[in-house]
Design a protein around this motif. Structure first.
Motif: not given
Lengths: 551, 551
Positions: A465, A469, A482, A486
């Protein structure tokens, strides 16, 4: 007629005694797979400018065998997954097997009852080396029987065995079906003379036979040291042991306490003491070490194998999802040191990886799910994120541990791992670094929490994650990635709270991570369209990317 | 004109910037050595069918570099120890150096002061890539200076450096003389990408520079772990350390108690602890381990290097005669185990072996003489026993540790060891077994006496006498050989009483020796004309051959 698919670059090699029907079956198999067909005997004849049965009398056996070897090498190099019909003696030689293994070929042994083969050969015996002067079918049968016995150590190495009675089309159907299933269950790792195959089976019962095909136990039974932690030994030790024993191996089982703490030089030393002190059954040079278990066992037993007698053949039998898709392939072995994880170890490629889906059934839910951290990593490495799509689509089936879904995912992960390892076997250059995606933060989180709070796969998931990002912040990946990462991790039951990484202790640990160069952290980020880029970022910059929400 | 000799198959490669005069000097050097001359630029021109300076503009730099690499590979393959003049940029590439090393080439960097080279190139600048458009000699000088700086990491790898001022004949004389001496002081061990060179110098001062040429320390100083036992560290530790430091390495010295007892997994673990706990100077991935000492140190530090960070570059600096001629080459590393010697270890080839004759001066007499046990072994392996002749002839000089005599003997032993290792790097097939001549009984004697009564070389010497006797009894060696071996060993101050081997404890130990297959002992015997044969003999038969006097 069904058209079967075969991985584009794996040759399919038909092996067998005279009368097995290899040259009649090969074109039929080629047609079913839509692949070119090569007959090594034909190539030898055109090289020698005379028929096969004229070569030995006129040029001698060793010239003939050399031409046969050259023809086999050419056929394997053809590189389009050709279907290759070999001369009966072409594979009776260690060099030929080195070639076959290095090419990733799938080998199929064709054989029928002796009388069937004798009846087929008798009318054309004058064209076959060593059989031309058999006067009766019975005499020919005797010759064939002798030939088969002589060649057993070589024929016995083939990946699959096919009943060659009946018409060529019937035999070809059997070959096509068995080969398709074998190709779908295996991934070759092509490392020259250190090549090996990852096999995925339904249960551990195949282990012994698969190993016997890889390392024919000749004469006296070959010794196996079966190394497992106590938990895995309780669940699967007996199945592995009995499979090995029935394939003719002597087995010495050694267990150790489960857990990362056993991955130490002291444990390795203890295991070595127990192996070397084991009396009549103690391993010798050439004995096999079988690592049955997850990543800890693979690393620890692998390290033992790499140092015992300056290197024993090693078989990885990964029993966790994580070990199957990642650690079992690639030859990394290691133990931890108080100063850091995996600081002591060696590269020692296995001779075989044998994974069995039934071992996943006994994994507890959390450990099982953690494996998907690495699966999602491969999903991001796959071109066009195809594997990510697949994992998203099949997430329910995967959580339910359904074999068909697992097979697809495991196979694809291993293919990708194998491709990377083939390019960079000892992690000297760039390619293998891509596999560190998610690991910079993941490993720092594990270390910051004393390797107790998070499982490796969970930490890697969080690292992914963070990497997504940072990738978006650098303009390399879409901002939506992202959220996608997730969401798939969440669906698979993995932690997704990236703020867990924002503890000072985690960021401080980035500074002592082995991937550090100077003050900047070498950071692997995912890029749009699949794959990764290396970004070299000062720690503070990483931190600020991470703090900024980019949703 | 003196005719120099050069080992038949080692290419001599001239490297250097434009204006160093490589193509003018090469034919002169070729004439002096009586060797063919290859100019890679010429080969590239004939491949490209245009002059060098036309290739980059018309086909692009990468095509040009690819053709250059191909031309270099062909020149090295030519295989007659050709003198190769390379294009100035041909060696500025890791692949080129892999080729050069794998071929065992000796590389000579030719360079003159910048203004000299600029003056030479200016009139012909239009024919040189990247220099054609320099308008003045000063501008050209600037370009050359930039080129030299850019290529320093590549040029700095050359084995020798030659002042290229003056006429081509003068430069060629310098090359011939420096190359002759370098060729006489070095033996290449050709193992593909794991190739390395054994260098023999007069003193340890050369260590640092030789290592820097092998592993250019780029940017920050590269870290070295210098591992030695306390005695060797006292005698030679400072010399080795200061040589390494002045070549730009950071050195972390680690010592351990002298003696075979330190060759244990526990000592290795302790050394690893000390290296990893060493703070700012602790080794990292890529740091070098330098083993300074005899066989114990080479094995122990080699084992540490093989396991630290999954393998660190290793430099063997053998300080005993025994380690120089045998253990330092071949990549065997190991520690002992209570169940047997060398049971735990790995194959880990060094990147460099640097032996220095001055370290032999501090050896005590008995340890020094023991080295001749292995020397005489190589004497028996050498075709026509030529090395045995040499040792007999020079025995007084050898006992007096005269450098010239030692150089000849060490060089020949290492050549033979290298040839065997090249054929069988990991002792999988037969060739390397020949090196066990004298070791079956020798090692049993050492074990029977708890490794305390006899030094390894002494025990091997006795084993050689036994082997000669068995060879004669089997009709493979002349009956006179035993007497000859006794006599040369005796002259060199080694024990020759073969009845020492006839203790029950020695014979019993043959049964647990790792060379056992079934009930018979695999025994290496010397044969007439030099070399060995393997004989598989029941222990009792060995014993009876040994009991029978055959003088």
């Amino acid at each position: 007629m069904t058209v079967f698919t075969v991985a584009a670059d794996r040759p399919l090699v038909l092996v067998g005694p005279p009368g097995a029907g290899k040259s009649r079956v090969a074109p039929e198999v080629g047609r079913r797979f839509g692949r070119p067909v090569v007959e090594t005997d034909e190539r030898v004849e055109s090289k020698a400018k005379r028929p096969i049965h004229g070569i030995i009398p006129e040029l001698g056996e060793s010239r003939f065998r050399a031409m046969e070897a050259e023809a086999l090498a050419e056929a394997l190099r053809a590189g389009e997954g050709a279907v290759v019909a070999t001369g009966g003696g072409a594979v009776c030689d260690p060099k030929a097997w080195e070639l076959l293994r290095a090419s990733g070929a799938l080998t199929a042994l064709l054989q029928a009852p002796l009388d069937v083969m004798a009846a087929r050969v008798f009318p054309v015996r004058s064209t076959r080396p060593h059989l031309a002067d058999a006067r009766t079918e019975e005499e020919l049968l005797g010759r064939l029987s002798h030939l088969m016995a002589e060649r057993e150590p070589w024929y016995g190495r083939c990946d699959i065995e096919i009943d060659a009675t009946g018409r060529p089309e019937q035999v070809a159907s059997r070959v096509a079906s068995a080969a398709s299933s074998a190709l779908a269950s295996s991934v070759p790792v092509r490392l020259g003379e250190r090549s090996y195959v990852f096999w995925l089976s339904d249960n551990l019962g195949e282990l012994g036979e698969r190993l016997a095909r890889r390392i024919s136990p000749v004469g006296a039974a070959l010794r196996c040291a079966l190394i497992a932690d106590e938990t895995v030994a309780r669940h699967h030790g007996d199945a592995a042991e009995s499979s090995l024993r029935s394939a003719g191996f002597e087995v010495l089982k050694v267990t150790f306490p489960p857990g990362e703490r056993s991955k130490s030089l002291a444990s390795a030393s203890e295991i070595i003491d127990r192996l070397l002190g084991a009396g009549a059954y103690r391993p010798q040079r050439g004995s096999v070490v079988v690592a049955l278990g997850g990543g800890v066992t693979g690393d620890l037993a692998g390290f033992v194998a790499s140092t015992l007698f300056r290197g024993c053949p090693l078989v990885q039998v990964p029993t966790t999802l994580l070990a199957m898709i990642d650690a079992s392939v690639g030859g990394k072995t290691a133990v931890n040191h108080p100063e850091g994880k995996n600081l002591v170890g060696a590269f020692h490629q296995p001779v075989l990886v044998q994974a069995s889906l039934d071992t996943l059934k006994t994994l507890d839910e959390r450990a099982y799910r953690a494996g998907f951290g690495e699966v999602v990593k491969y999903g991001l490495l796959d071109p066009e994120w195809r594997l990510l799509d697949l994992v998203e689509r099949d997430s329910d089936a995967l959580l339910a541990r359904e074999p068909a879904a697992l097979r697809r995912v495991i196979r694809r992960c291993v293919e990708m791992k194998a491709a990377v390892v083939e390019k960079d076997p000892e992690e000297r250059e760039g390619p293998r670094k891509a596999l560190n995606l998610g690991h910079t933060f993941g490993q720092a989180l594990e270390a910051a929490t004393g390797y107790e709070r998070w499982l490796h796969g969970e930490a890697v998931g969080l690292g992914l994650i963070a990497a997504a990002r940072v990738g978006a912040a650098l303009g390399l990946a879409p901002k939506s990635l992202e959220q996608r990462v997730c969401s798939v991790l969440g669906r698979l039951g993995l932690p997704v709270d990236v703020s867990l990484l924002m503890h000072e202790s985690v960021l401080r640990l980035l500074g002592v991570d082995k991937k550090v160069a100077g003050d900047a952290v070498e950071f692997v980020v995912p890029v749009a369209g699949g794959g990764t880029k290396m970004a070299s970022l000062p720690v503070f910059e990483l931190q600020s990317h991470l703090l900024s929400s980019c949703r």
